[in-house]
Design a protein around this motif. Structure first.
Motif, PDB file in Angstrom:
ATOM      1  N   PRO A 194       0.870  -1.244  -0.094  1.00  0.00           N
ATOM      2  CA  PRO A 194      -0.183  -0.074  -0.005  1.00  0.00           C
ATOM      3  C   PRO A 194       0.689   1.205  -0.015  1.00  0.00           C
ATOM      4  O   PRO A 194       0.553   2.292  -0.641  1.00  0.00           O
ATOM      5  CB  PRO A 194      -0.814  -0.152   1.183  1.00  0.00           C
ATOM      6  CG  PRO A 194      -0.964  -1.618   1.412  1.00  0.00           C
ATOM      7  CD  PRO A 194       0.415  -2.216   1.038  1.00  0.00           C
ATOM      8  N   HIS A 195       1.867   1.434   0.807  1.00  0.00           N
ATOM      9  CA  HIS A 195       2.651   2.330   0.850  1.00  0.00           C
ATOM     10  C   HIS A 195       3.487   2.575  -0.537  1.00  0.00           C
ATOM     11  O   HIS A 195       3.716   3.941  -1.066  1.00  0.00           O
ATOM     12  CB  HIS A 195       3.912   2.392   1.909  1.00  0.00           C
ATOM     13  CG  HIS A 195       3.017   2.413   3.288  1.00  0.00           C
ATOM     14  ND1 HIS A 195       2.936   1.408   3.900  1.00  0.00           N
ATOM     15  CD2 HIS A 195       2.894   3.606   4.185  1.00  0.00           C
ATOM     16  CE1 HIS A 195       2.315   1.717   5.179  1.00  0.00           C
ATOM     17  NE2 HIS A 195       2.373   3.183   5.162  1.00  0.00           N
ATOM     18  N   GLN A 196       3.842   1.694  -0.979  1.00  0.00           N
ATOM     19  CA  GLN A 196       4.737   1.723  -2.649  1.00  0.00           C
ATOM     20  C   GLN A 196       3.737   2.071  -3.616  1.00  0.00           C
ATOM     21  O   GLN A 196       3.935   2.976  -4.206  1.00  0.00           O
ATOM     22  CB  GLN A 196       5.121   0.499  -2.803  1.00  0.00           C
ATOM     23  CG  GLN A 196       6.423   0.047  -1.994  1.00  0.00           C
ATOM     24  CD  GLN A 196       6.795  -1.371  -2.083  1.00  0.00           C
ATOM     25  OE1 GLN A 196       6.014  -2.200  -2.496  1.00  0.00           O
ATOM     26  NE2 GLN A 196       8.033  -1.875  -1.763  1.00  0.00           N
ATOM     27  N   SER A 197       2.434   1.615  -3.420  1.00  0.00           N
ATOM     28  CA  SER A 197       1.444   1.942  -4.398  1.00  0.00           C
ATOM     29  C   SER A 197       0.957   3.482  -4.382  1.00  0.00           C
ATOM     30  O   SER A 197       0.926   4.289  -5.253  1.00  0.00           O
ATOM     31  CB  SER A 197       0.213   1.142  -4.182  1.00  0.00           C
ATOM     32  OG  SER A 197       0.413  -0.202  -4.318  1.00  0.00           O
ATOM     33  N   ALA A 333      -4.850   5.237 -11.679  1.00  0.00           N
ATOM     34  CA  ALA A 333      -6.692   4.939 -11.699  1.00  0.00           C
ATOM     35  C   ALA A 333      -6.660   3.616 -11.205  1.00  0.00           C
ATOM     36  O   ALA A 333      -7.578   3.374 -10.413  1.00  0.00           O
ATOM     37  CB  ALA A 333      -6.957   5.333 -13.018  1.00  0.00           C
ATOM     38  N   VAL A 334      -5.820   2.545 -11.883  1.00  0.00           N
ATOM     39  CA  VAL A 334      -6.148   1.374 -11.319  1.00  0.00           C
ATOM     40  C   VAL A 334      -5.912   0.913  -9.969  1.00  0.00           C
ATOM     41  O   VAL A 334      -6.339   0.251  -9.222  1.00  0.00           O
ATOM     42  CB  VAL A 334      -5.274   0.322 -12.300  1.00  0.00           C
ATOM     43  CG1 VAL A 334      -5.120  -1.177 -12.006  1.00  0.00           C
ATOM     44  CG2 VAL A 334      -5.951   0.360 -13.716  1.00  0.00           C
ATOM     45  N   LEU A 335      -4.612   1.310  -9.457  1.00  0.00           N
ATOM     46  CA  LEU A 335      -4.422   1.341  -8.171  1.00  0.00           C
ATOM     47  C   LEU A 335      -5.209   2.033  -7.245  1.00  0.00           C
ATOM     48  O   LEU A 335      -5.601   1.242  -6.228  1.00  0.00           O
ATOM     49  CB  LEU A 335      -2.855   1.790  -7.869  1.00  0.00           C
ATOM     50  CG  LEU A 335      -1.763   1.193  -8.708  1.00  0.00           C
ATOM     51  CD1 LEU A 335      -0.353   1.949  -8.185  1.00  0.00           C
ATOM     52  CD2 LEU A 335      -1.707  -0.086  -7.951  1.00  0.00           C
ATOM     53  N   ALA A 336      -5.713   2.943  -7.445  1.00  0.00           N
ATOM     54  CA  ALA A 336      -6.774   3.815  -6.746  1.00  0.00           C
ATOM     55  C   ALA A 336      -8.016   2.763  -6.459  1.00  0.00           C
ATOM     56  O   ALA A 336      -8.636   2.678  -5.696  1.00  0.00           O
ATOM     57  CB  ALA A 336      -7.269   5.088  -7.099  1.00  0.00           C
ATOM     58  N   ILE A 337      -8.566   2.363  -7.693  1.00  0.00           N
ATOM     59  CA  ILE A 337      -9.561   1.298  -7.707  1.00  0.00           C
ATOM     60  C   ILE A 337      -9.257  -0.058  -6.987  1.00  0.00           C
ATOM     61  O   ILE A 337     -10.250  -0.540  -6.253  1.00  0.00           O
ATOM     62  CB  ILE A 337      -9.877   1.038  -9.249  1.00  0.00           C
ATOM     63  CG1 ILE A 337     -10.410   2.127 -10.050  1.00  0.00           C
ATOM     64  CG2 ILE A 337     -10.980  -0.207  -9.190  1.00  0.00           C
ATOM     65  CD1 ILE A 337     -10.428   1.813 -11.476  1.00  0.00           C
ATOM     66  N   GLY A 338      -8.177  -0.499  -6.744  1.00  0.00           N
ATOM     67  CA  GLY A 338      -7.547  -1.535  -6.035  1.00  0.00           C
ATOM     68  C   GLY A 338      -8.087  -1.312  -4.553  1.00  0.00           C
ATOM     69  O   GLY A 338      -8.074  -1.979  -4.007  1.00  0.00           O
ATOM     70  N   PHE A 339      -7.560   0.002  -4.304  1.00  0.00           N
ATOM     71  CA  PHE A 339      -7.615   0.504  -2.753  1.00  0.00           C
ATOM     72  C   PHE A 339      -9.182   0.184  -2.468  1.00  0.00           C
ATOM     73  O   PHE A 339      -9.380  -0.214  -1.454  1.00  0.00           O
ATOM     74  CB  PHE A 339      -7.080   1.778  -2.570  1.00  0.00           C
ATOM     75  CG  PHE A 339      -5.647   1.798  -2.497  1.00  0.00           C
ATOM     76  CD1 PHE A 339      -4.942   0.987  -1.841  1.00  0.00           C
ATOM     77  CD2 PHE A 339      -4.745   2.886  -3.131  1.00  0.00           C
ATOM     78  CE1 PHE A 339      -3.574   0.824  -1.658  1.00  0.00           C
ATOM     79  CE2 PHE A 339      -3.458   2.893  -3.017  1.00  0.00           C
ATOM     80  CZ  PHE A 339      -2.744   1.972  -2.232  1.00  0.00           C
ATOM     81  N   PHE A 340      -9.898   1.020  -3.162  1.00  0.00           N
ATOM     82  CA  PHE A 340     -11.282   0.981  -2.762  1.00  0.00           C
ATOM     83  C   PHE A 340     -12.095  -0.480  -2.914  1.00  0.00           C
ATOM     84  O   PHE A 340     -13.055  -0.438  -1.836  1.00  0.00           O
ATOM     85  CB  PHE A 340     -12.083   1.965  -3.805  1.00  0.00           C
ATOM     86  CG  PHE A 340     -11.757   3.443  -3.537  1.00  0.00           C
ATOM     87  CD1 PHE A 340     -12.089   4.124  -2.423  1.00  0.00           C
ATOM     88  CD2 PHE A 340     -11.153   4.155  -4.611  1.00  0.00           C
ATOM     89  CE1 PHE A 340     -11.714   5.618  -2.251  1.00  0.00           C
ATOM     90  CE2 PHE A 340     -10.765   5.523  -4.316  1.00  0.00           C
ATOM     91  CZ  PHE A 340     -10.927   6.248  -2.901  1.00  0.00           C
ATOM     92  N   THR A 341     -11.744  -1.120  -3.710  1.00  0.00           N
ATOM     93  CA  THR A 341     -12.247  -2.419  -3.874  1.00  0.00           C
ATOM     94  C   THR A 341     -11.521  -3.479  -3.146  1.00  0.00           C
ATOM     95  O   THR A 341     -11.969  -4.670  -2.852  1.00  0.00           O
ATOM     96  CB  THR A 341     -12.406  -2.962  -5.240  1.00  0.00           C
ATOM     97  OG1 THR A 341     -11.233  -3.047  -5.978  1.00  0.00           O
ATOM     98  CG2 THR A 341     -13.403  -1.941  -6.093  1.00  0.00           C
ATOM     99  N   GLU A 342     -10.402  -3.024  -2.481  1.00  0.00           N
ATOM    100  CA  GLU A 342      -9.726  -4.207  -1.735  1.00  0.00           C
ATOM    101  C   GLU A 342      -9.260  -5.314  -2.850  1.00  0.00           C
ATOM    102  O   GLU A 342      -9.104  -6.409  -2.289  1.00  0.00           O
ATOM    103  CB  GLU A 342     -10.348  -4.723  -0.453  1.00  0.00           C
ATOM    104  CG  GLU A 342     -10.681  -3.508   0.546  1.00  0.00           C
ATOM    105  CD  GLU A 342     -11.298  -3.853   1.879  1.00  0.00           C
ATOM    106  OE1 GLU A 342     -11.742  -5.138   1.739  1.00  0.00           O
ATOM    107  OE2 GLU A 342     -11.486  -3.481   2.803  1.00  0.00           O
TER     108      GLU A 342
END
Length: 395
Positions: A194-197, A333-342
């Motif tokens: 998460p920190h690297q992302s 954008a994809v990493l942010a979507i990954g954060f929100f959808t876990e």
């Protein structure tokens, strides 16, 4: 007998277009009725899409639905290109090209998101699509543009500083986003912690913001054609100044109108494509190639047309700009979507693809190290593109 006159090798083909002073209609032209097709298709699939896509076992039904959706998406993408080119003519370079690349990147993000969350999901699709964009553009489309332009004009010129500015941002972002995740140990597999992302998101958006400021404000002259070539084009384009022009706001609204239905269409086209790939047992990377090919088709055509019109600077702006926008905006954008959808987002490419990526960057640096291009450089890039296609099916 007098010899037939032919255009010289350095003469712009714009000189041979007939009736360029003919006024163009400014009202609602027949071409804009095409907007009814994506809007109508999006409305139908919004209401009946889940029912129609619930059973794709029939080859006829699968072919009909897939062909329908692909046709509408491609036509919409070309309409987006048309209005983006009109805006480019009105706003000038490089701002016009920025609008085009941002529009295409928006379509790419929508399609990647839709594919990632179809039935089984595809955590590596974003990686495959971005790697495909780099290979298709830097090898396939750059090679084709240089080859066709070289065949017609022998040599073409462009602004060296602009190309180097593109590569100076593309190379580190691509390595950090596509190569480094395979070697980090903070998270399992070719992923970022998460920190690297978070760091990559901030850095990608920050670098792209700085680049846009350089491109459109501080060093705008880096991204326009060399002075002598610009003067010749201005003399040619002066002939069309008396033609009535459609307002900028109208092209902007129509561009957005063609983009919005693609949100729904991207979600629904992902299902039959994913089903077809699983039915044929095709490589996972082929999904990324299909996504990249769909969104890059109109932009690539525009770049090739510019090269054939001896406007290599515009071709370089479109092609390198699309790679930069894809990497610097799609990854966040994809990493942010990954954060929100876990969800887990796989970014790192394997060793074979890493070698191909490094080789592509080395050849690109050699290509854009001199101000004049020729057919040899185009042929080398096309060879690397063919190697990429071969390695998709057999590594």
């Amino acid at each position: 007998m007098l010899p037939l006159t032919t255009p010289t090798q350095h003469e712009s083909p714009l000189l041979h277009f007939p009736n360029r002073n003919t006024p163009k209609p400014t009202g609602w032209t027949l071409g804009e009725w095409l907007l009814l097709l994506p809007v109508g298709t999006a409305a139908l699939f919004f209401h009946y899409g889940h029912e129609w896509l619930s059973d794709l076992s029939s080859p006829l039904r699968l072919s009909a639905i897939l062909g329908w959706l692909l046709l509408v998406i491609i036509l919409s993408a070309f309409a987006v290109l048309r209005h983006a080119e009109h805006l480019a003519e009105r706003l000038g370079e490089p701002l016009g090209t920025v609008i085009l690349t941002l529009s295409v990147t928006g379509i790419e993000v929508m399609m990647i998101t839709a594919f990632m969350y179809t039935d089984n999901g595809n955590a590596s699709l974003a990686r495959d699509a971005m790697f495909a964009v780099v290979m298709i553009v830097l090898n396939g489309m750059v090679g084709l543009s240089l080859l066709l332009g070289g065949l017609r004009y022998h040599e073409q010129t462009y602004n060296l500083q602009g190309a180097n500015a593109f590569l100076a941002v593309i190379v580190p972002l691509a390595v950090l986003g596509l190569v480094l995740p395979s070697y980090t140990i903070s998270s399992p597999g070719p992923t970022f912690s998460p920190h690297q992302s978070t760091f990559l998101i901030v850095m990608s958006l920050g670098l792209y913001g700085v680049f846009l400021a350089i491109q459109n404000l501080r060093h705008r002259d880096y991204f326009v054609a060399p002075r002598s070539q610009s003067k010749r084009k201005m003399a040619l384009l002066h002939q069309t100044e008396q033609a009535p022009k459609t307002p900028v706001w109208r092209h902007t609204l129509l561009l957005m109108a063609y983009l919005l239905p693609l949100v729904i269409l991207s979600e629904h086209v992902a299902t039959p494509i994913d089903y077809t790939l699983r039915l044929w047992k095709a490589p996972h990377a082929l999904g990324g190639v299909l996504v990249a090919g769909l969104v890059l088709a109109p932009e690539s055509l525009g770049a090739v047309r510019a090269a054939l019109a001896n406007q290599l600077q515009r071709s370089v702006n479109i092609l390198l700009g699309s790679v930069l926008a894809s990497i610097s905006l799609t990854i966040p954008a994809v990493l942010a979507i990954g954060f929100f959808t876990e969800s887990t987002i796989i970014l790192g490419i394997d060793t074979v693809d890493t070698i191909l990526l490094v080789l592509t960057f080395v050849v690109s640096m050699l290509t854009f190290a001199v101000r004049r291009t020729n057919v040899l450089l185009g042929a080398v890039h096309l060879l690397l593109f063919l190697a990429y296609l071969m390695l998709i099916f057999e590594k």
